[in-house]
Design a protein around this motif. Structure first.
Motif, mmCIF file in Angstrom:
data_model
loop_
_atom_site.group_PDB
_atom_site.id
_atom_site.type_symbol
_atom_site.label_atom_id
_atom_site.label_comp_id
_atom_site.label_asym_id
_atom_site.label_seq_id
_atom_site.Cartn_x
_atom_site.Cartn_y
_atom_site.Cartn_z
ATOM 1 N N PHE A 27 -7.697 -4.223 -6.385
ATOM 2 C CA PHE A 27 -6.454 -3.850 -7.060
ATOM 3 C C PHE A 27 -6.417 -4.320 -8.514
ATOM 4 C CE2 PHE A 27 -5.867 -4.073 -2.525
ATOM 5 C CZ PHE A 27 -5.310 -2.836 -2.265
ATOM 6 N N LYS A 42 -9.826 5.715 -3.233
ATOM 7 C CA LYS A 42 -8.469 6.243 -3.465
ATOM 8 C C LYS A 42 -7.983 6.987 -2.211
ATOM 9 C CE LYS A 42 -4.845 8.046 -5.715
ATOM 10 N NZ LYS A 42 -3.659 7.255 -6.069
ATOM 11 N N ARG A 63 2.693 -0.456 3.976
ATOM 12 C CA ARG A 63 2.144 -1.674 4.569
ATOM 13 C C ARG A 63 2.015 -2.754 3.495
ATOM 14 N NH1 ARG A 63 -3.500 -0.375 6.707
ATOM 15 N NH2 ARG A 63 -3.147 1.453 5.399
ATOM 16 N N VAL A 64 2.356 -3.978 3.862
ATOM 17 C CA VAL A 64 2.207 -5.078 2.913
ATOM 18 C C VAL A 64 0.869 -5.759 3.162
ATOM 19 C CG1 VAL A 64 3.162 -7.249 2.084
ATOM 20 C CG2 VAL A 64 4.697 -5.437 2.861
ATOM 21 N N LEU A 65 0.044 -5.775 2.142
ATOM 22 C CA LEU A 65 -1.252 -6.432 2.252
ATOM 23 C C LEU A 65 -1.127 -7.821 1.644
ATOM 24 C CD1 LEU A 65 -4.229 -5.968 3.053
ATOM 25 C CD2 LEU A 65 -4.635 -5.341 0.662
ATOM 26 N N ASP A 66 -1.140 -8.827 2.492
ATOM 27 C CA ASP A 66 -0.948 -10.191 2.019
ATOM 28 C C ASP A 66 -2.298 -10.844 1.753
ATOM 29 O OD1 ASP A 66 -0.435 -12.807 1.523
ATOM 30 O OD2 ASP A 66 0.607 -13.218 3.396
ATOM 31 N N MET A 121 -8.937 6.627 0.801
ATOM 32 C CA MET A 121 -8.769 5.692 1.914
ATOM 33 C C MET A 121 -7.419 4.973 1.827
ATOM 34 S SD MET A 121 -11.131 2.292 2.574
ATOM 35 C CE MET A 121 -10.519 1.384 1.169
ATOM 36 N N LEU A 122 -7.053 4.517 0.609
ATOM 37 C CA LEU A 122 -5.850 3.697 0.470
ATOM 38 C C LEU A 122 -4.591 4.517 0.226
ATOM 39 C CD1 LEU A 122 -7.251 0.697 -1.578
ATOM 40 C CD2 LEU A 122 -6.344 0.638 0.745
ATOM 41 N N LEU A 140 0.839 -1.202 0.000
ATOM 42 C CA LEU A 140 0.000 0.000 0.000
ATOM 43 C C LEU A 140 0.874 1.252 0.000
ATOM 44 C CD1 LEU A 140 -2.747 -1.184 2.516
ATOM 45 C CD2 LEU A 140 -2.745 -1.335 0.017
ATOM 46 N N THR A 144 -2.892 2.874 -8.986
ATOM 47 C CA THR A 144 -3.297 4.039 -8.189
ATOM 48 C C THR A 144 -3.653 3.682 -6.754
ATOM 49 O OG1 THR A 144 -5.625 3.837 -8.827
ATOM 50 C CG2 THR A 144 -4.222 5.211 -10.234
ATOM 51 N N LEU A 145 -3.763 2.392 -6.443
ATOM 52 C CA LEU A 145 -4.179 1.998 -5.087
ATOM 53 C C LEU A 145 -3.105 1.213 -4.334
ATOM 54 C CD1 LEU A 145 -7.900 0.878 -5.682
ATOM 55 C CD2 LEU A 145 -7.063 3.123 -4.938
#
Ligand SMILES: Cc1cc2nc3c(=O)[nH]c(=O)nc-3n(C[C@H](O)[C@H](O)[C@H](O)COP(=O)(O)OP(=O)(O)OC[C@H]3O[C@@H](n4cnc5c(N)ncnc54)[C@H](O)[C@@H]3O)c2cc1C
Ligand SMILES: Cc1cc2nc3c(=O)[nH]c(=O)nc-3n(C[C@H](O)[C@H](O)[C@H](O)COP(=O)(O)OP(=O)(O)OC[C@H]3O[C@@H](n4cnc5c(N)ncnc54)[C@H](O)[C@@H]3O)c2cc1C
Lengths: 521, 521
Positions: free
Chosen positions: A254, A501, A233-236, A503-504, A229, A260-261
């Protein structure tokens, strides 16, 4: 594939002519060719729509920033302008940024550190895969840092029982295809750009391509994603499961978000079996209605082996004859169909095809046709479909539209456009993926013609919107089409995209100026 | 289907025994059976996990509210407790709410007005489709207003060229199937609950079912949704296009969101051709490894006609023999396979099957087998797979787990569980959808057995998590499994789900206490 290649050449030529004149290379960072998919860049009241908005107040890269990057990525922090050139210019040579830093991480952790740093230092970032995108999304607009996934090219796992592949996002599509073919599988998608485009870029653009009719969209075949992100942060969500209903399916956000996200760092995807047999048929029809009826018949009789159902009109064929000296393999007709089958048993496939053709002929749905079962003839038949753009290029300056419509409307747009334009255009031709409801509408003129363009747009977008079509069937919005989103999406939907957009990526550092319209909020 | 039906009976019986004792009907609104999928409700340290959190401070429905609803929905605002009963209790009779209002809108506009009103008056709402959900998501926990889509049952459009169906969300799945079959198509999903469940509920739970192996998940086949958001805004993403890459694919957010993010009011979905031929085979294998190899072979040789690949172990078959007097149609083996094919040409399908079977036999992957091509025998073979739960019910109290795993791990969980439990269980059996990596692990005991349960959990969840499995392959989390989400999703992912919930439903009025864990934020 040929289509895209020749389109590339055309762009390249027109941009070469215009580049020096309109945008001296020392000037602020962005230029456009006046190609037909750019809406009236200099030709009308909508002339500002494609122009990027002013640079947002991101920080500029400092020596201190470079020190950080060089420590993190020794030898992989590129600042040499010559090496940066190809990352600043898109495949079509239609858009040019002026980034001074190209970062080439190898691991998710490195991507995470880069984004965490950029987010906290207000530095904008342009995620880049193979840089084959067609809407100006893959290159910086100003001086955004280019984050390339090219060195993230490891295959992490392949399970040949389930056909599930897991790999880093920078794997080139063709390399994945070759890897899988050796193991009796294929990728569920195939594109003309496969030699350069990366699976991460495919997912980020939700690429369609040639196998969509058969294997469906990436929203169905992608099983998991790992995404970094904006804040690092890694979103697994790198699931390798076909079924998982524990909470919201976050990865979907995504797919098609064009960088863009978040930055996609790994992908897991469900891969079909490699077909044992391929056949191609070329058919002629008297009317588009019969062509649609033939589509229904093919779905019924070819059923599970149907893998492509494409069409072209007689004007396309005339262009192929005139400009490329291609020979019509059947008698002249108003409409032509290219059908491909892929199956696991050559005899069965041929028999199905035979029965289908007999039925189509005896019920007078098609008036003539020819079948190819060996490679050379298959290629020849496919070229009647694939070389149309090349033929168009010889016909004159081409205004191109990649429109998705309810299938029964596809050709009506061509007819209406012809009527609407009267004698103003040289050619108005239609071809495309009937099976996907995806029309390629192309209009030529002896030369670039602002009056003609003003007659085409916004007519084509309004027409598309009237029938709930999409103004971008598969290429996305990127920089070039971001302001046309309202033709295909409700204002509530666009507003919600803006909320997502925010938010992330609250600081808006990821791929700014892309996908969402300027007037958002 | 039978499986679910008998499971239902079992729940119903156990809950009848327990209801009066544990939760007098006059008491606060929720009761549980002590069924095995409820984690140790009274049996251990995790005993509170399934218990709903205290009622949140929503308003209680007033006479003024009722006046509003009655004006909006005359005759469709239900307050008669007898009529409300079936909306307060779930299909499994395991959870009971105490709602005093059932609203039955017919239009999207009515849903919008209801939600706008409830949101501004702080009234909680429970969206309800066919109320066949298995995780307690479809009924109120306390006094939430039930918003039923049952009267929103119009088919809006069907395009038999593209196979795209558009309908209101309250259409019952079986009715849609019948409608389509008359038109040469089928729904891309099929469930045991089809006679009651609604397409809106299917989408809200991202239902899997029997056709997933062939036609993929709803994330691929659903083309458009219309959703009313918590504040009454109507989000129109009801595209009927196969391709549309204009911005983020918002509809995906709502697929599998279990009524917590919005009320789905209409759906458009891509429907496959109706197959002309169906075959079923029952095979025996010596080892699970051979069973997996046979799966690979079947994917290769049956290719595009493979529509189901299910398995059961010999313990299942023993239960079928012992308790249901079913006859093993082949010789006794450690593992059995049920394969189904669906195709467009009966002769071709039979020939493919024949070749596949010959290969499987000669290479000793399978040791025995039988084929069914006519309906009666097809049903008989399917019953060896479908009646296992019924047999389990006769075997004793059953602890059931619906786990998704990388396909090569499926049976290892059964073996490990057997070893782990030693002599403590009566039977430990495994069966399920090999093709989807979906295992049904079932453990029986002569009676309810807290010590046994404590030995099973959290072992089964930890094991699943260790191999990146899913603790809910297809049923969702609802009320019952919400607190186990961490076994299958990273904390970053769960946190992001919370952010999305807060974004779309800031007052939390939509289906409170469901899907997301209590400890969120
Ligand atoms: C000859 C040719 C044929 C084509 N044929 C087709 C076709 O048939 N169907 C079709 O749909 N498209 C087609 N395309 C366009 C298509 O979008 C791209 O080819 C491809 O999907 C993009 O992949 P890429 O790796 O090149 O991405 P890029 O071009 O590098 O990037 C595209 C977008 O995705 C973002 N992005 C890239 N990688 C990541 C990542 N890892 N994480 C987050 N964001 C990322 C970028 O920021 C950019 O917005 C074609 C293009 C060409 C040149
Ligand atoms: C006999 C039987 C067999 C089953 N077989 C399978 C199977 O094979 N595979 C499988 O995946 N599942 C299966 N299920 C469970 C499955 O989840 C449901 O049957 C079905 O998908 C739910 O649909 P419904 O209309 O009954 O929804 P409900 O039970 O009414 O609701 C389920 C959830 O969705 C929400 N919801 C319902 N409608 C809407 C809407 N319009 N908008 C927003 N939210 C909504 C509810 O709030 C609730 O959280 C089975 C259930 C039974 C009883």
């Amino acid at each position: 594939m040929l289509e895209q290649l020749s389109s590339h050449l055309q762009w390249w030529e027109s941009s070469r002519v215009l580049r020096g004149r309109l945008y001296p290379l020392s000037s602020p960072s962005v230029f456009f060719s006046t190609h037909r998919t750019l809406h009236a860049a200099n030709d009308g009241p909508k002339s500002l729509s494609d122009t990027p908005p002013p640079r947002r107040p991101f920080s500029r890269v400092t020596e201190e920033d470079l020190t950080f990057f060089r420590t993190l990525l020794p030898d992989r922090t590129i600042t040499d302008p010559d090496l940066l050139e190809s990352s600043n210019v898109d495949w079509l040579k239609s858009v040019k940024g002026s980034s001074e830093v190209l970062l080439r991480p190898q691991t998710t952790e490195e991507v995470s550190q880069i984004l965490r740093y950029c987010n906290s230092h207000n530095l904008a970032v342009n995620p880049q895969g193979g840089n084959t995108g067609l809407v100006g999304g893959s290159v910086p607009v100003y001086d955004e840092i280019v984050l390339s996934t090219s060195l993230m090219n490891n295959i992490l796992h392949f399970d040949d029982v389930s056909g599930i592949l897991t790999c880093q996002s920078g794997c080139i599509l063709e390399n994945l295809s070759l890897y899988l073919e050796e193991r009796g599988h294929i990728m569920p998608l195939d594109l003309g750009a496969k030699g350069s485009c990366q699976i991460g870029g495919n997912v980020a653009t939700n690429a369609g391509g040639l196998r969509l009719l058969r294997y469906g969209s990436l929203h169905g075949t992608v099983l998991g994603l790992e995404v970094v992100l904006a804040d690092g942060r890694v979103l697994d969500c790198l699931s390798t499961l076909r079924k998982d209903n524990t909470g919201y399916d976050l990865k979907q956000l995504f797919i098609g978000s064009e960088g863009t996200l978040g930055v996609i760092t790994a992908v897991s995807i469900l891969c079909p079996q490699k077909p044992k047999s391929i056949n191609v048929v070329f058919l002629g029809c008297e009317t588009f209605e019969q062509l649609l009826k033939t589509f229904q018949l093919s779905r019924r009789m070819l059923g599970e082996i149907l893998s492509a159902y494409e069409f072209l009109d007689s004007e396309c064929l005339n262009l192929l004859k005139t400009h490329l000296k291609l020979h019509n393999p059947i008698s002249d007709c108003p409409f032509y169909i290219v059908i491909e089958t892929q199956g696991s048993d050559p005899n069965h496939d041929e028999e199905k095809l035979h029965n289908f053709l007999e039925q189509a002929m005896t019920s007078s749905l098609v008036v003539d046709g020819t079948v190819a079962t060996e490679e050379g003839k298959i290629k020849a038949l496919w070229s009647m479909r694939e070389r149309i753009t090349e033929a168009l290029r010889h016909d004159g300056f081409t205004y191109k539209y990649d429109i998705s419509l309810p299938v029964e409307r596809i050709y009506q747009l061509v007819t209406d456009m012809r009527q609407h334009l009267g004698g103003r255009a040289k050619s108005v031709v239609g071809y495309g993926h009937v099976g996907d409801g995806n029309l390629h509408l192309n209009i030529t003129s002896p030369a670039k013609n602002p009056t003609l363009l003003a007659a085409i747009e916004p007519f084509v977008y309004e027409w598309t919107a009237k029938f709930q079509g999409s103004i971008s069937a598969e290429h996305g919005l990127g920089l070039k089409k971001r302001n046309y989103i309202h033709y295909s999406k409700s204002s509530q939907a666009v507003a919600l995209m803006g909320t997502i957009k925010a938010m992330l990526d609250p600081n808006g550092i990821l791929n700014p100026y892309k996908t969402l319209p300027d007037n958002l909020k």
